[in-house]
Design a protein around this motif. Structure first.
Motif, mmCIF file in Angstrom:
data_model
loop_
_atom_site.group_PDB
_atom_site.id
_atom_site.type_symbol
_atom_site.label_atom_id
_atom_site.label_comp_id
_atom_site.label_asym_id
_atom_site.label_seq_id
_atom_site.Cartn_x
_atom_site.Cartn_y
_atom_site.Cartn_z
ATOM 1 N N THR A 44 0.801 -1.341 0.008
ATOM 2 C CA THR A 44 -0.076 -0.154 -0.168
ATOM 3 C C THR A 44 0.990 1.282 -0.014
ATOM 4 O OG1 THR A 44 -1.679 -0.992 1.245
ATOM 5 C CG2 THR A 44 -1.631 1.243 1.369
ATOM 6 N N GLU A 102 -4.352 9.863 0.796
ATOM 7 C CA GLU A 102 -4.852 9.068 -0.277
ATOM 8 C C GLU A 102 -3.867 7.654 -0.126
ATOM 9 O OE1 GLU A 102 -5.111 10.977 -4.080
ATOM 10 O OE2 GLU A 102 -6.830 12.302 -3.309
ATOM 11 N N ARG A 138 -3.151 3.819 -2.298
ATOM 12 C CA ARG A 138 -3.353 3.072 -3.401
ATOM 13 C C ARG A 138 -2.726 1.760 -3.197
ATOM 14 N NH1 ARG A 138 -0.225 5.605 -8.689
ATOM 15 N NH2 ARG A 138 1.958 5.454 -7.585
ATOM 16 N N LYS A 165 -0.119 -1.194 -4.934
ATOM 17 C CA LYS A 165 0.829 -1.344 -5.718
ATOM 18 C C LYS A 165 0.900 -2.963 -6.068
ATOM 19 C CE LYS A 165 5.852 -0.911 -6.735
ATOM 20 N NZ LYS A 165 7.075 -0.356 -6.312
ATOM 21 N N SER A 186 1.637 -2.271 -11.631
ATOM 22 C CA SER A 186 0.304 -1.758 -11.836
ATOM 23 C C SER A 186 -0.269 -1.264 -10.591
ATOM 24 C CB SER A 186 -0.671 -2.691 -12.312
ATOM 25 O OG SER A 186 -0.970 -3.716 -11.565
ATOM 26 N N TYR A 187 -1.167 -0.130 -10.746
ATOM 27 C CA TYR A 187 -1.556 0.254 -9.307
ATOM 28 C C TYR A 187 -3.158 0.236 -9.274
ATOM 29 C CZ TYR A 187 3.241 2.303 -9.150
ATOM 30 O OH TYR A 187 4.435 2.314 -9.138
ATOM 31 N N THR A 188 -3.805 0.459 -8.424
ATOM 32 C CA THR A 188 -5.391 0.740 -8.199
ATOM 33 C C THR A 188 -5.542 2.013 -8.343
ATOM 34 O OG1 THR A 188 -5.048 0.697 -5.759
ATOM 35 C CG2 THR A 188 -5.678 -1.450 -6.909
ATOM 36 N N GLU A 189 -6.590 2.703 -8.201
ATOM 37 C CA GLU A 189 -6.733 4.214 -8.024
ATOM 38 C C GLU A 189 -6.758 4.769 -6.857
ATOM 39 O OE1 GLU A 189 -7.572 6.329 -10.624
ATOM 40 O OE2 GLU A 189 -7.540 4.555 -12.217
ATOM 41 N N TRP A 190 -6.242 6.020 -6.615
ATOM 42 C CA TRP A 190 -5.914 6.640 -5.440
ATOM 43 C C TRP A 190 -7.304 6.878 -4.747
ATOM 44 C CZ3 TRP A 190 -1.536 7.035 -3.111
ATOM 45 C CH2 TRP A 190 -0.217 7.199 -3.857
ATOM 46 N N GLU A 191 -7.363 6.528 -3.410
ATOM 47 C CA GLU A 191 -8.488 6.413 -2.511
ATOM 48 C C GLU A 191 -8.453 7.257 -1.624
ATOM 49 O OE1 GLU A 191 -11.471 5.481 -3.695
ATOM 50 O OE2 GLU A 191 -10.853 4.071 -5.091
#
Length: 580
Positions: A351, A384, A386, A388, A397-402
């Protein structure tokens, strides 16, 4: 033929009918009745009879052939003796096929004339060689090298060894005779002439022995385009000749060459190398990031190039190489596909957090300390997170920032993070060495070290005489501001109680106004009688120096000048917020 191991030395006997070819063929092998022979007027041989025999055994016992015999044994060379049907009609149906065989595979052509050397015998030889016209050559293609042994059997006349050469090179007015001789000369690079008398004549056995030795001395393996022709290839070649003669009444040299060189030599090498390469392909159960180092293709192709370097027909070499390369690429692509699939699997996840500033303001460090005037940039940030994702092949690759949690505040100048606890302070007595030479002399050395109250805090070290400096508004005796003066702290290797603080830069202290002794002074302290050990004092000084170096870098020269006190601090500044 198909049972022969090793290399092949083909000897073909052609010529007149009833000239004794079968008998001479048996004598060449040293085997009585290897070929059926008869003294009747009826022909004995129809088509082609053949016998295979190991060359090493033929050479055994012959003086002067020891080296050749050993090499023949090593190569498993066999003599293939082909006894061809004779007759005056050299272009009859079966004779045509016999002649083509002789032209294509006869490394040694033994032409037997009966009774005498005659123009008719030369015409018969020329007619046999006319089978060349039935072979369709590709541009630049040539038949295997052939040698001619011309034998007059059952001879009753006297001939010289150069009889054949004289006859072939004699001037001829008749165009047919001239062309016939030219054909013989062009067909054979080497030609020899022998005569064998009637059986029972005094010189008969010697003549046969000389002929046999000459044929054995000519021993050499059959080749096409530089490749040795072996049993399996020879069998396929003979079948191809029969097939093409039956279907087209001619033989394509490229077809023969492909049969022997490409299909019989180059492609088997390529397939064997492919099989070896398949054994070397890695069996993958996990992703291999160094898979390229295990690629056998380049080494396999290099091995192919070495093994076929002697082949003359480079077009066929290239064709087989292209096939091998295609097979290798296809198999390697399968390995890459598996590795790519394994590489796409997840190796680990973590994270990541980022802070997005929303508000910024300047706040003073405050208090009564030495850095009270320093202002710090405080930011309100939105947190925020995300995920990794790292694949086994290194792809990320990455998820979207939350958004994550409530907004937070932080100080931009990281040197001041947790300032009150991260930067240690220490206060106690130390013996400080005096820089005054006069004082040392007057006191007879007793004044070398003087007891002083010392404080390490906020990127400074300060000292004073606690009997003389007692009020808060009094200045301390001296101080070193580590934010302005770059310093190092070292222990004395010879004394367990001494440590020294000195400038880290060769030019000395940047600002020596707050202490005596000049820009190059080294301050020596003695922990004898102190409340703390040398290790505690040195650790506190070094941590304050580290803080001061980072703080000076982050504040910059202009803010150091305006916000950090460069003079001698007051006692109240020295003693405030000190953890004793």
């Amino acid at each position: 033929i198909a049972s022969m191991p090793g290399l092949i030395y083909p000897v073909i006997l052609m010529g007149d009918g009833r000239a004794g070819k079968s008998y001479l063929a048996s004598r060449l092998l040293g085997l009585e009745e290897a070929f059926i022979s008869s003294d009747s007027a009826e022909p004995v041989t129809e088509g082609i009879d053949c016998v295979v025999f190991p060359v090493a055994q033929l050479l055994a016992g012959l003086p002067g052939f020891e080296k050749e015999a050993a090499q023949a044994a090593q190569d498993q060379m066999h003599m293939l003796v082909l006894d061809c049907e004779g007759g005056n009609n050299a272009m009859a149906a079966i004779r045509t096929l016999v002649n083509v065989f002789g032209i294509v595979i006869g490394a040694e052509v033994v032409f037997v004339a009966g009774g005498s050397f005659s123009e008719a015998a030369l015409q018969n030889l020329g007619a046999s060689l006319a089978a060349r016209s039935l072979i369709r050559f590709a541009e630049g293609a040539t038949l295997p090298e052939q040698r001619l042994v011309f034998v007059v059997n059952k001879n009753t006349l006297r001939y010289e060894p150069d009889t054949l050469e004289k006859a072939l090179k004699s001037e001829q007015t008749d165009a047919g005779r001239r062309e016939n001789r030219q054909l013989v000369l062009q067909s054979f690079s080497e030609r020899r002439f022998f005569s064998v008398p009637l059986m029972g004549a005094p010189s008969f056995e010697d003549s046969v022995a000389i002929l046999r030795e000459a044929v054995l001395r000519d021993m050499r393996p059959l080749k096409m385009s530089g490749a040795h022709v072996r049993a399996q290839q020879l069998g396929a070649l003979l079948q191809l000749i029969v097939k093409e003669m039956q279907s087209m009444s001619e033989v394509s040299f490229p077809s023969m060459s492909r049969c022997v060189v490409l299909d019989g030599f180059l492609r088997p090498i390529a397939k064997r190398l492919l099989a070896d390469a398949l054994q070397m392909l890695p069996g993958l159960c996990d992703y291999d990031e160094r898979l390229a180092e295990r690629d056998p293709r380049a080494a396999t192709l290099a091995s192919y190039d070495r093994q076929v370097a002697h082949i003359v027909d480079k077009a066929m070499v290239t064709e087989a190489r292209r096939d091998l390369e295609g097979w290798l690429n296809s198999e390697w692509a399968k390995v890459l596909q598996i590795n790519d699939a394994l590489g796409g699997q997840t190796r680990d996840t973590c994270t990541e957090t980022q802070e997005i500033p929303t508000l910024s303001s300047r706040i003073p460090l405050g208090g009564r300390g030495l850095l009270a005037k320093v202002t710090l940039l405080q930011q309100t940030v939105r947190l925020e997170t995300r995920t990794k994702i790292t694949k086994k092949n290194g792809a990320v690759s990455y998820t979207e920032w939350e958004p994550s949690g409530a907004p937070a505040q932080r100080i931009v100048e990281s040197a001041f993070h947790n300032f009150s606890t991260a930067v240690p302070s220490l206060m106690g007595t130390l013996l400080k060495k005096s820089p005054s030479i006069l004082k040392t002399v007057v006191t007879f050395g007793a004044g070398v070290f003087q007891e002083r109250m010392c404080v390490v805090k906020e990127g400074h070290i300060l000292w004073w005489d606690r009997e003389k400096t007692t009020r808060d508004d009094q200045e301390v005796s001296g101080a070193i501001n580590f934010l302005i003066n770059k310093a190092v702290c070292e222990v004395d290797a010879e004394s367990p109680n001494l440590f020294v603080i000195k400038p880290s830069e060769s030019a000395g202290w940047s600002d020596s106004a707050s202490f005596s002794g000049g820009a190059r002074r080294e301050l020596i302290f003695n922990v004898s009688g102190s409340q703390y050990t040398r290790e505690q004092w040195v650790a506190a000084v070094r941590r304050n120096i580290e803080f001061a170096n980072l703080a000076a870098e982050q504040l910059g020269a202009e803010r150091l000048h305006s916000e950090v006190c460069a003079g001698i601090p007051l006692l109240c500044q020295a003693t405030s917020n000190v953890r004793r």
